[in-house]
Design a protein around this motif. Structure first.
Motif, short mmCIF file in Angstrom:
data_model
loop_
_atom_site.label_atom_id
_atom_site.label_comp_id
_atom_site.label_asym_id
_atom_site.label_seq_id
_atom_site.Cartn_x
_atom_site.Cartn_y
_atom_site.Cartn_z
N UNK A 120 39.31 41.33 47.62
CA UNK A 120 38.79 39.97 47.40
C UNK A 120 38.66 39.62 45.93
N UNK A 121 38.78 40.62 45.06
CA UNK A 121 38.67 40.37 43.63
C UNK A 121 40.04 40.15 42.98
N UNK A 122 41.09 40.08 43.80
CA UNK A 122 42.42 39.82 43.25
C UNK A 122 42.91 38.45 43.74
N UNK A 123 44.22 38.20 43.70
CA UNK A 123 44.73 36.85 43.88
C UNK A 123 44.34 36.26 45.23
N UNK A 124 44.04 34.95 45.20
CA UNK A 124 43.71 34.19 46.40
C UNK A 124 44.96 33.49 46.92
N UNK A 125 44.92 32.95 48.14
CA UNK A 125 46.09 32.21 48.63
C UNK A 125 46.38 31.00 47.75
N UNK A 126 47.65 30.72 47.55
CA UNK A 126 48.06 29.56 46.76
C UNK A 126 48.94 28.67 47.61
N UNK B 172 39.39 34.16 37.27
CA UNK B 172 38.98 35.51 36.88
C UNK B 172 39.67 36.57 37.72
N UNK B 173 40.02 36.22 38.98
CA UNK B 173 40.74 37.18 39.82
C UNK B 173 42.13 37.45 39.27
N UNK B 174 42.78 36.42 38.73
CA UNK B 174 44.10 36.62 38.12
C UNK B 174 43.99 37.54 36.90
N UNK B 175 42.91 37.38 36.15
CA UNK B 175 42.69 38.27 35.00
C UNK B 175 42.51 39.70 35.47
N UNK B 176 41.76 39.89 36.55
CA UNK B 176 41.53 41.23 37.08
C UNK B 176 42.84 41.89 37.48
N UNK B 177 43.72 41.13 38.14
CA UNK B 177 45.03 41.67 38.51
C UNK B 177 45.78 42.13 37.27
N UNK B 178 45.80 41.28 36.24
CA UNK B 178 46.60 41.57 35.04
C UNK B 178 46.11 42.81 34.31
N UNK B 179 44.79 42.95 34.16
CA UNK B 179 44.27 44.03 33.32
C UNK B 179 44.24 45.38 34.03
#
Length: 575
Positions: free
Chosen positions: A183-189, A397-404
């Motif tokens: 749940x802390x990574x990408x959401x549906x788009x 912030x979830x997109x940032x979490x995925x990236x880092x």
């Protein structure tokens, strides 16, 4: 508080105040030692009484752990062999089916039927013998017959990115369902897809509105309805600095992360400041050139053919970096061959190519080395335009979490700003504020200032777990004193996260830890689960190159000489 004390605590307090033996002791240190020994003797006796059926784990911990590890390995091997035999049996049945020649003829024909027609025609052979199917939910709906419970098990991966309605057809076809995701990574788009939003006045003020209407993803709905299991051992990053920020900022420090057992020549995170960088037309040319320079540097210096990925914070910066890489290829530079090979690289038939992606398209990727190009900078007039794209949106912030969390060995963070120049405190969006915290963290780690890096992590996770009680500190002190006779440097509290190793023996000649020691003081009301609480933690640390030994407080205070002998034996084997 006095009224809340139990009978034993009242007796102990009365002894402290009235016992003539205690009153006669004038040496404060001696008195404290006497009180502690008395208290801990009672603690051990109470612990034994409450946990008698579990004490077999403690009594001979080394033999017990070796037996459990052996059984785990045996079970794993049996499961693997059984699985392979089942697949082989079904493949053999498929090859001997009556219509196998018809299937071969259709597959080899020039005018092949659609996959759906093929499956409909040969449905008995396919579903009786092909036991594992890997498809997207859309493909399931397109080619698999709509038959209730035709699959014994359906597993959804990356379910945080899937709308609820996309998963329903596959769920209908399943007897059991496992829904996995973060749940802390990408959401549906819904970008480029569209989604029908239902608005019904009858629901406007209805507190009990069906949760499926509000759930953003299939994972959200599953978490509302069913029991949740957390997979909290982290394996991707080879250095704890690469995951510690994400652990504190997103996972409440619940991830179990191994401290570093050895150390490289350089920091696993390097903050690369580009002084001349300017942000114009959503691009930063100076940073793009610096990224290409770093890639060339990796080509020259890498020792293990490390893989490389580049992540940007917008698509314009991504396109610019790709253009500079293309220039290196077409101008036939010294690095032309390396760039060409890296762009189309495959290792063991797996895509390991050099990628350049923006922050919203990088989930699922991982590389040994990740290079960030922040892009954002002052323009030519010295003003910082605060337009952060996806990072400013809900869930940014979830997109940032995925990236880092994509890097296994190294992060280069390329920026034209120092962390304190990035003024975002007054913004409502959480994403840019978290990006600034990550900049600060990278800057401190890059400069070897781990104390300030810990400050950043503690600010992110304000309710930091107090991991060392008075009892544990005393046990650690006593063990450290005994180990001081060994010919090793002794370090305490190894690691920058909450999952630290209490003591470790460091071999300065080889620049690595040869043994980590976990000092375990269990509360008397804790149910001991040997496999979950003890064995899995040690197996995880050993998988991360640690040699570990666990000292249980009961064993130490019963016979500390035996524990020291066990440690000495382990060190002899290591040498």
């Amino acid at each position: 508080k006095y009224l809340t004390l139990n009978k034993n605590e009242l007796i102990y307090l009365s002894m402290l105040l009235e016992d003539p033996l205690l009153k006669s002791i004038n040496d404060v240190y001696k008195l404290r030692t006497y009180i502690f020994d008395a208290y801990y003797t009672g603690y051990l006796e109470e612990f034994k009484a409450l946990n008698q059926k579990d004490l077999y784990v403690f009594d001979d911990y080394l033999k017990t752990s070796e037996k459990i590890n052996s059984l785990i390995d045996e079970k794993r091997q049996i499961s693997k062999e059984s699985f392979e035999m089942e697949l082989y049996k079904n493949a053999l049945n498929f090859a001997n089916s009556k219509r196998i020649m018809d299937i071969k003829r259709v597959l080899e024909s020039v005018n092949k039927p659609s996959i759906r027609n093929f499956i409909n025609t040969f449905q008995p052979e396919m579903f009786e013998n092909v036991k594992i199917w890997m498809m997207t939910p859309e493909v399931v709906s397109t080619i698999i017959p709509l038959e209730y419970g035709m699959f014994d098990l359906v597993i959804f991966d990356e379910a945080s990115q899937m709308y609820v309605e996309k998963g329903i057809p596959a769920i209908y076809r399943a007897k059991k369902v496992v829904i996995a995701g973060d749940p802390k990574q990408l959401r549906p788009s819904s970008l480029g897809i569209g989604r029908i939003e239902e608005e019904d006045d009858l629901y406007e003020n209805d507190i009990l509105k069906d949760v499926t209407i509000d759930a953003k993803s299939l994972l959200d709905l599953a978490r509302y309805k069913y029991h949740e299991t957390i997979l909290n051992y982290h394996y991707r990053s080879n250095y704890e600095e690469l995951i510690a920020f994400s652990n504190a900022a997103f996972y409440d420090n619940k991830l179990i992360v191994s401290p570093n057992v050895s150390f490289g020549d350089k920091s696993p995170i390097e903050y690369v400041y580009v002084e001349e960088g300017r942000f114009s037309k959503r691009q930063n040319e100076a940073e793009a050139r610096k990224v290409v320079e770093i890639i060339k540097k990796v080509f020259r210096e890498r020792k293990n053919n490390e893989t490389i990925g580049v992540i940007t914070f917008n698509s314009a910066q991504r396109d610019l970096i790709e253009n500079y890489i293309d220039e290196e290829i077409f101008k036939r530079s010294r690095y032309q061959k390396e760039f060409e090979e890296e762009l189309f690289r495959r290792d063991n038939d797996e895509d390991k190519s050099l990628f350049v992606k923006n922050i919203e398209n990088v989930q699922g990727d991982e590389r040994d080395i990740i290079i960030f190009s922040m892009g954002y900078a002052k323009d030519h007039s010295g003003a910082l335009m605060r337009r952060f794209g996806w990072l400013n949106h809900s869930g940014g912030q979830n997109r940032l979490n995925v990236a880092i969390t994509r890097a296994k060995d190294k992060i280069y963070f390329v920026s034209s700003l120092y962390p304190e120049e990035f003024k975002v405190e007054d913004l409502k969006s959480y994403g840019p504020k978290l990006l600034k915290d990550f900049m600060r963290y990278c800057y401190f780690i890059s400069n070897g200032n781990k104390e300030m890096a810990k400050v950043v992590l503690n600010e992110l996770h304000a309710t930091e777990k107090v991991s060392k009680t008075v009892l544990t500190n005393k046990l650690v002190d006593e063990v450290e004193q005994k180990l001081s006779r060994f010919n090793y440097r002794i370090d305490r509290n190894i690691g920058i996260g909450t999952e630290q190793i209490d003591l470790a023996l460091f071999d300065e000649l080889n620049n690595k830890y040869v043994l980590g020691i976990i000092c375990d003081v269990d509360s008397s009301d804790r149910r001991i689960n040997a496999r979950k609480d003890l064995i899995h933690q040690e197996r995880y640390l050993k998988a991360r190159s640690w040699e570990v030994y666990r000292i249980l407080s009961k064993n130490w205070y019963s016979d500390n000489n035996k524990e020291i002998k066990n440690i000495r034996d382990i060190l002899k084997k290591a040498n």
